[in-house]
Design an enzyme around this catalytic site. Structure first.
Site, PDB file in Angstrom:
ATOM      1  N   ALA A  32       0.815  -1.215   0.000  1.00 54.91           N
ATOM      2  CA  ALA A  32       0.000   0.000   0.000  1.00 54.91           C
ATOM      3  C   ALA A  32       0.846   1.262   0.000  1.00 54.91           C
ATOM      4  CB  ALA A  32      -0.926  -0.001   1.215  1.00 54.91           C
ATOM      5  N   GLY A  77       1.103  -6.144   1.172  1.00 53.97           N
ATOM      6  CA  GLY A  77       0.140  -6.624   0.192  1.00 53.97           C
ATOM      7  C   GLY A  77       0.788  -7.222  -1.034  1.00 53.97           C
ATOM      8  N   GLU A  80       1.376 -10.713  -0.109  1.00 55.33           N
ATOM      9  CA  GLU A  80       0.069 -11.373  -0.032  1.00 55.33           C
ATOM     10  C   GLU A  80      -0.425 -11.736  -1.431  1.00 55.33           C
ATOM     11  OE1 GLU A  80      -2.238  -9.852   3.862  1.00 55.33           O
ATOM     12  OE2 GLU A  80      -1.757  -8.255   2.442  1.00 55.33           O
ATOM     13  N   GLU A 100       3.456  -5.548   8.225  1.00 56.39           N
ATOM     14  CA  GLU A 100       2.358  -4.737   8.753  1.00 56.39           C
ATOM     15  C   GLU A 100       2.437  -4.442  10.246  1.00 56.39           C
ATOM     16  OE1 GLU A 100       0.738  -6.457   4.915  1.00 56.39           O
ATOM     17  OE2 GLU A 100       2.075  -7.108   6.538  1.00 56.39           O
TER      18      GLU A 100
END
Length: 230
Positions: A32, A77, A80, A100
């Site tokens: 992000a 992300g 992920e 995170e």
């Protein structure tokens, strides 16, 4: 963008294997945009993460084999996204991690679920709790990626290895590949007895296909099979 592509790929019977890569040198996906995130209201953050989770789930549910070619940074992300692929290939110099907790949040697009399923619960906890970033060599040693390759001058060594893998998959029966993925994915979430029943049901889908007969004929005639996905 990824959401639109995955939606199109789901119904395209001509697609046999999908490779996810970045054309940005040194970066697979950095996660992000934190400057953008800082300006968001808390309700906007929830909506953003929900959309990211849904998109990554769509990737994970693509019916054909998927390969993540990690030629650079894959953080948060970005990792992920790679975890949602069936197979991961990375340059030894690539950096990856679920970072995170360093930002006082947790992986919210599947990381807490897919990482332990990939490398085991204890190791996944260690990486998430520490927000550690590891390179391709260590990622290979713990089973996070399938192959680690030395980076080349073009910066696309992982992509080239992913292409080589894809070429190994392409000659196989398309229907068989789809139901094999389905059987593995569904079977891994249940007990062995139920998994074997899933396998039996998936195998049954291949029996009436023209491709199965073609495979037998090709073997008899000592020639490469010409599969049509039927």
């Amino acid at each position: 963008m990824i959401s639109k592509v995955t939606e199109a790929l789901k119904t395209d019977k001509k697609v046999r294997t999908v490779i996810f890569r970045s054309e940005v040198p040194g970066v697979f996906c950095a996660g992000a945009d934190l400057k953008e995130r800082a300006k968001m209201h808390s309700s906007e953050v929830s909506s953003f993460v929900s959309k990211a989770r849904a998109t990554i789930n769509e990737m994970a549910n693509l019916p054909v084999p998927t390969i993540a070619a990690i030629d650079g940074i894959a953080l948060g992300g970005g990792l992920e996204l790679a975890l949602a692929c069936d197979i991961r290939v990375a340059a030894t110099s690539a950096k990856m991690g679920l970072v995170e907790t360093k930002l006082a949040i947790i992986p919210g697009a599947g990381g807490t679920q897919r990482l332990p399923r990939t490398i085991g619960v204890s190791l996944a906890k260690e990486l998430i709790f520490s927000a550690r970033v590891i390179d391709g060599e260590e990622a290979k040693s713990i089973g996070l990626i399938n192959h680690a390759v030395e980076q080349n001058e073009a910066g696309d060594a992982a992509y080239r290895r992913a292409l080589a893998l894809a070429r190994e998959f392409l000659p196989q029966g398309p229907v068989a590949m789809r139901v094999a993925k389905l059987a593995i994915n569904q079977g891994m979430e249940v007990d062995l007895l139920t998994g074997l029943a899933i396998e039996e049901a998936c195998y049954a889908q291949t029996i009436p296909t023209k491709d199965r007969i073609e495979g037998l004929l090709a073997f008899k005639d000592k020639r490469p099979p010409r599969y049509k996905g039927e």
